[in-house]
Scaffold this motif. Structure first.
Motif, short mmCIF file in Angstrom:
data_model
loop_
_atom_site.label_atom_id
_atom_site.label_comp_id
_atom_site.label_asym_id
_atom_site.label_seq_id
_atom_site.Cartn_x
_atom_site.Cartn_y
_atom_site.Cartn_z
N UNK A 194 37.90 32.42 43.44
CA UNK A 194 38.74 33.36 44.17
C UNK A 194 38.14 34.76 44.14
N UNK A 195 38.03 35.35 45.32
CA UNK A 195 37.50 36.72 45.43
C UNK A 195 38.62 37.69 45.81
N UNK A 196 39.85 37.34 45.42
CA UNK A 196 40.98 38.20 45.74
C UNK A 196 41.64 37.87 47.06
N UNK A 197 41.32 36.71 47.63
CA UNK A 197 41.91 36.33 48.91
C UNK A 197 42.70 35.03 48.80
N UNK A 198 42.18 34.05 48.07
CA UNK A 198 42.93 32.80 47.90
C UNK A 198 44.22 33.07 47.15
N UNK A 199 44.16 33.92 46.13
CA UNK A 199 45.35 34.35 45.42
C UNK A 199 45.74 35.72 45.96
N UNK B 40 40.73 26.10 41.43
CA UNK B 40 40.59 27.49 41.87
C UNK B 40 40.47 28.35 40.62
N UNK B 41 39.39 29.12 40.54
CA UNK B 41 39.12 29.95 39.36
C UNK B 41 38.55 31.28 39.81
N UNK B 42 38.42 32.21 38.87
CA UNK B 42 37.76 33.48 39.17
C UNK B 42 36.34 33.44 38.64
#
Length: 710
Positions: free
Chosen positions: A78-83, A546-548
């Motif tokens: 996640x690049x700040x868009x999926x979450x 989904x991870x960072x």
């Protein structure tokens, strides 16, 4: 010197969440989930566009992001868009008006206007004394109020920011969109867990000849410790069926707003009130607002397909970020493609919007991996009464592609679905579903058989929960013929008043036994098509984390998820009685034109094509087989370099149903399977599938098509 006690208590309050108290449930699945998620995705894309972030407005606007496979687990970083926080409340200081556009207010349209909150009506109205948290009052209206084709002289005022007709709604379960559409007829200016019992909060009713006004004034959201945001809004009803919502100080982080005829009647429209207009609605018209971090399941699917082929029936998505699947639910399922009939779920085909041109059928949001025990067969703490494990939860959500939407009808109320419980998508607690994974009980009748526990405790007792897919489940899934489904029963007039109660063994209760046969279910829902002879039995699942980037404990999370993945294959086969199987490997797509089912005459031939998603780089040999010998096939067929398909002929050798299996040595491509019915020419006939039991009027088109199968 010792710190003052007040400072210590303030610190405790600051550290504890102020969120609403709602019953934790297993599943947030409901029939209209795909609409809800697509609309929230659109709102998130709109917000990104307004902020000038990369991506384009609209479906399919997936930003490029890092994705990689670790064995058979796909990792999305996640690049700040999926979450994201997808749809903050934007109706404050505005008015939403629902205007009836047909006689008896059977259809509505809506308009957005400026602020019109009537403070005088709120002040002069009769305050509802003693209205508590999760409470209700019956209000007699000064006029007959038409609403979605019915007329009402009274309405229930529920403390949680909504009005209902026919029955109150004071459940503590999640204030969800599915609850709005599946419950009683409802008007919801702000469906949220509100607590009008708090000091300085009031709910008032002003009844006039020309309108009825209900106002929530400075009513806070529920919090054990106080300090929750306060909300001020009102709803106004008019004799012609008009409904108005007026907001004057609303800052709720999550809420559902809209109107609904209830009981899943009509087609639900999930809208953006502020950004959309036009159209008429014969079913629910609602918007879900959320300003909490959630997983954009549509965007996650789109990003998965940027690096993977369309080779999966299910996407199974967990996250390593602590993000709940939905408010107060462990997981949920979205059906995105369904052309089957006979089990109560309407057709849908929105797979392309999730990035899948033709294959994807369902997306499972399994929530944070941290909520599950590492051991696949250990019980989840939140589901201890039912005994759910990571594998039963996964089986439950996978089962939602077919279950639980079917029910007999109630002659006294044809709109009712008495076999169903929570959100019209799970079995009723008082239905003997033979311990179905879909929140089912096995119920013992003490007047018919020997049951554990004292007889004086009640005629019925639950003896098992969530064991597998029952014979009725398997029929609805297309895995079992109807003549192999034994009769079961529903306890009507049950002393268990909540049909959506979590299943639990050892619960005794009373009521009246109402026997149910599969023929009654078929009479209500129509025949199951495709039937057990040719329905799909092998399903492919992609497991996604989904991870960072650089997130902690990723290796352990992947190991935990991979264990779930491996053990789920055997679990699904056992749960389905050996009639279905799961393949959970990551592979390229190999497609048979006969998938999922086709037919060929005995002694005759039929053309079939096997294809790749992308042209072959070199000649590719595809092995062909008929494990049961019912089909005559070449041993292999070659897809030439630079092309993406090859054709071959299938011959019918033995009457019945045969499997056609195509595979590529090396394991890079999936094993493709299709089922072919082999019929003698004398057995070929036209058979009515559905639509043959409709009332017909000469010169008037039928309401539903008549479907005929060759």
């Amino acid at each position: 010197m010792a710190r003052p006690l007040g400072v210590f208590l303030s610190l405790i309050v600051a550290l504890l969440p102020l969120g609403a108290r709602e019953e934790k449930v297993l599943c947030g699945t409901h029939r209209d989930g795909w609409q809800e998620e697509i609309q929230l995705h659109r709102q998130a894309e709109r917000r990104r566009a307004e902020r000038g972030q990369p991506g384009r407005l609209g479906l399919g606007a997936a930003e490029r992001s890092a994705g990689r496979d670790v064995g058979d687990i796909a990792v999305l970083e996640d690049a700040g868009d999926i979450i994201s926080r997808r749809n903050p409340f934007n109706l404050d200081q505005r008015t939403v008006t629902f205007l009836p556009s047909s006689p008896a207010a059977s259809r509505y349209r809506f308009e957005i206007g400026a602020a019109s909150y009537d403070a005088e009506a709120a002040f002069r109205g009769r305050q509802i004394a003693g209205l508590d948290d999760d409470d209700t009052r019956l209000i007699e209206l000064p006029f007959a109020f038409p609403f979605f084709g019915a007329s009402y002289r009274s309405v229930y005022l529920n403390s949680d920011g909504n009005l209902t007709f026919n029955e109150p709604d004071v459940s503590t379960s999640a204030r969800s969109l599915g609850r709005v559409t599946s419950g009683p007829p409802r008007i919801a200016p702000l469906f949220r867990d509100l607590d009008p019992s708090r000091p300085a909060a009031t709910v008032s009713v002003s009844l006039e000849a020309g309108r009825a006004v209900v106002s929530w004034v400075s009513v806070p959201e529920f919090s054990e410790f106080g300090g929750a945001p306060r909300q001020t809004f009102q709803v106004r009803l008019y004799p012609d069926g008009r409904v108005q919502f007026a907001y004057s100080g609303v800052n709720s982080r999550t809420a559902v707003v809209g109107i609904a005829p209830g009981g899943l009647r009509g087609s639900t429209a999930v809208v953006s009130f502020l950004n959309a207009g036009g159209g008429e609605f014969a079913g629910a018209v609602v918007e879900r607002f959320t300003d909490v971090e959630e997983l954009d399941i549509v965007l996650a699917a789109q990003k998965f397909y940027e690096t993977h082929e369309d080779a999966y029936d299910y996407l199974v998505i967990y996250n390593n970020l602590g993000i709940e699947a939905s408010p107060n639910a462990i997981a949920y399922e979205l059906t995105v493609r369904n052309n089957r009939t006979g089990y109560g779920d309407p057709p849908v085909d929105v797979g392309r919007e999730f990035g899948s041109p033709r294959r994807l059928q369902a997306v499972l949001n399994m929530g944070p991996l941290s909520q599950y025990p590492i051991e696949p067969n250990a019980v989840l703490p939140a589901r201890r009464p039912a005994g759910d494990t990571p594998l039963t939860v996964l089986g439950h959500e996978a089962g939602h592609l077919f279950l639980a939407y079917a029910s007999i009808r109630d002659p006294a109320d044809p709109r009712a679905r008495p076999m169903l419980g929570r959100q019209g998508a799970h079995w009723n607690f008082s239905f003997n579903s033979e311990a179905s994974l879909l929140e089912g009980n096995r119920i013992c009748d003490r007047q018919v058989q020997s049951c554990p526990g004292p007889a004086e405790a009640g005629r019925f007792v639950t003896v098992a929960t969530v064991e597998g897919f029952s014979p009725l489940d398997q029929y609805l899934m297309g895995l079992r013929p109807p003549w192999e489904v034994p009769d079961t029963f529903l306890v009507v007039n049950s002393t268990i008043t909540n049909p959506g109660r979590i299943p639990q063994p050892g619960v005794s209760f009373n009521g009246t036994r109402r026997n149910i046969s599969v023929e009654e279910v078929i009479a209500a829902e129509g025949r199951r098509t495709p039937d057990h002879t040719v329905a799909q039995r092998r399903f492919r699942f992609a497991f996604i984390l989904v991870a960072r980037p650089g997130g902690a404990n990723e290796a352990q999370a992947i190991e935990q998820l991979d264990r779930y993945r491996r053990e789920f294959e055997g679990f699904l086969a056992r749960a389905a009685g050996g009639r279905a199987s799961a393949d959970t490997t990551l592979r390229k797509a190999l497609h048979l034109s006969a998938f999922p089912a086709a037919g060929v005459l005995l002694g005759g031939t039929a053309p079939v094509r096997v294809s790749l998603q992308s042209p072959a780089e070199t000649d590719l040999s595809v092995l062909l087989a008929s494990p049961d010998g019912a089909l005559g096939l070449p041993a292999s067929v070659t897809i030439r370099a630079g092309t993406s398909s090859a054709a071959f002929a299938v011959r019918g050798l033995r009457a019945g149903v045969g499997e056609l299996v195509a595979s590529v040595p090396g394991g890079a491509w999936e094993e493709a399977v299709a089922r072919l019915a082999v019929l003698a020419p004398s057995e070929v006939r036209l058979a009515v599938v559905s639509g043959d039991r409709q009332p017909a009027v000469p010169g008037v088109p039928l309401r539903e098509p008549v479907v005929i199968r060759l």
